[in-house]
Design a protein around this motif. Sequence first.
Motif, PDB file in Angstrom:
ATOM      1  N   PHE A 177       1.156  -1.075  -0.107  1.00 41.01           N
ATOM      2  CA  PHE A 177       0.238   0.514  -0.381  1.00 41.01           C
ATOM      3  C   PHE A 177       1.103   0.682  -0.112  1.00 41.01           C
ATOM      4  O   PHE A 177       0.490   2.362  -0.587  1.00 41.01           O
ATOM      5  CB  PHE A 177      -1.164   0.275   1.540  1.00 41.01           C
ATOM      6  N   SER A 178       1.557   1.077   0.930  1.00 40.51           N
ATOM      7  CA  SER A 178       3.206   2.207   0.599  1.00 40.51           C
ATOM      8  C   SER A 178       3.414   2.636  -0.917  1.00 40.51           C
ATOM      9  O   SER A 178       3.568   3.630  -0.975  1.00 40.51           O
ATOM     10  CB  SER A 178       4.217   2.172   1.966  1.00 40.51           C
ATOM     11  N   SER A 179       3.984   1.622  -1.037  1.00 40.83           N
ATOM     12  CA  SER A 179       4.191   1.564  -2.646  1.00 40.83           C
ATOM     13  C   SER A 179       3.422   2.726  -3.843  1.00 40.83           C
ATOM     14  O   SER A 179       3.788   2.714  -4.218  1.00 40.83           O
ATOM     15  CB  SER A 179       5.021   1.037  -3.056  1.00 40.83           C
ATOM     16  N   GLU A 180       2.004   1.991  -3.119  1.00 38.54           N
ATOM     17  CA  GLU A 180       0.772   1.696  -4.353  1.00 38.54           C
ATOM     18  C   GLU A 180       0.719   3.735  -3.586  1.00 38.54           C
ATOM     19  O   GLU A 180       0.768   4.481  -4.759  1.00 38.54           O
ATOM     20  CB  GLU A 180      -0.541   1.342  -3.599  1.00 38.54           C
ATOM     21  N   ILE A 181       1.281   4.550  -2.723  1.00 38.47           N
ATOM     22  CA  ILE A 181       0.597   5.880  -2.092  1.00 38.47           C
ATOM     23  C   ILE A 181       1.789   6.322  -2.606  1.00 38.47           C
ATOM     24  O   ILE A 181       1.156   7.706  -3.307  1.00 38.47           O
ATOM     25  CB  ILE A 181       0.198   5.760  -0.645  1.00 38.47           C
ATOM     26  N   ASN A 182       2.587   6.090  -2.663  1.00 41.64           N
ATOM     27  CA  ASN A 182       3.902   6.934  -2.660  1.00 41.64           C
ATOM     28  C   ASN A 182       4.296   6.520  -4.456  1.00 41.64           C
ATOM     29  O   ASN A 182       4.904   8.258  -5.312  1.00 41.64           O
ATOM     30  CB  ASN A 182       5.541   5.760  -2.720  1.00 41.64           C
TER      31      ASN A 182
END
Length: 314
Positions: free
Chosen positions: A177-182
């Motif tokens: 999820f953090s990668s997608e948001i980044n």
Amino acid sequence: MKSLLLNKSFLFGISFITILFLSSIFYYLIYDDHIPQPGMEIRYDQEGQLLKSPYSPLVHPPFGTDPKGRDLFFIMLIGAKYTIGAAFIITFCRIFISFLLGAIISLYVPKLFKVISTTSNSLSFFPFTILCFFLLNWILIHDFLHDGKFTFSLLERVLIMISVLIIFAVPTLTVLFSSEINNILKYEFIESSRILGGSNLHLFKNHINPYILPQVFIIYFREFTQVMLLLAHLGIIGIFLGGGTPETDLFNKTKILSASNEWSGLIGAWWSFIWTTYPWITFIPVLFFTITILAGKLIVLGLIEANKNNQKIN
């Protein structure tokens, strides 16, 4: 929603899981999970020979009976609400915690991303099923075998198992999820919103959510199928949801059987029947697991297709 309602894969998958789950709940509310026992009836074959329980699906359709003579159809129906319900709860907790942590890390503490990513990569090298077995083996198996009783109550055992299945999936999903948001934060309109004074909360609510929510639903049902598969694997190696109760089987051996008739416990308790003249007893819970997992896969396929159609329209 219009794309989903017109998608056959999504409709078939969600309809199957919903009907099965609600039917199990209604059966409990109306009949209090009563299990008919046709195996107690005296039956004869075409040659007049006495038939002994367990009955095969040919003798007692659709699924035959278990070693106690209980109707397998109703056993599977009763266990559906526990198995599917537990999978939905575990998946929801995994997604909710990971999505929240991923958003906080990306927006407020991006330096933590490397730490969580390293932890996730470390866990990925160790089979999750074996890790859960090591952590739950004493609580759900040897604790009973040690002195003939469980140290923890049924509710405590269920909560412990659910917690383990949630916690060790959080690092990997948080990184996802953090990668997608980044990636979303790299868009030009995000930078424009920051220049105009938009706060992180404003960015998350008005700009990030519309992009990432379709992915959240796709990831949710992917995780649902993974949880169902994990429960099946754990059942085969003797780890049941909440443990079980000791009973004597058809071969006069004491085994720990599922107390709630949830499917993973049925697979584990009945796995040995696959090598006997009663293979259907093992095959039926495996069949239900397989069809439910395939239904989850169809939901994911439908969500992906609907998301692509939505992107083309936009």
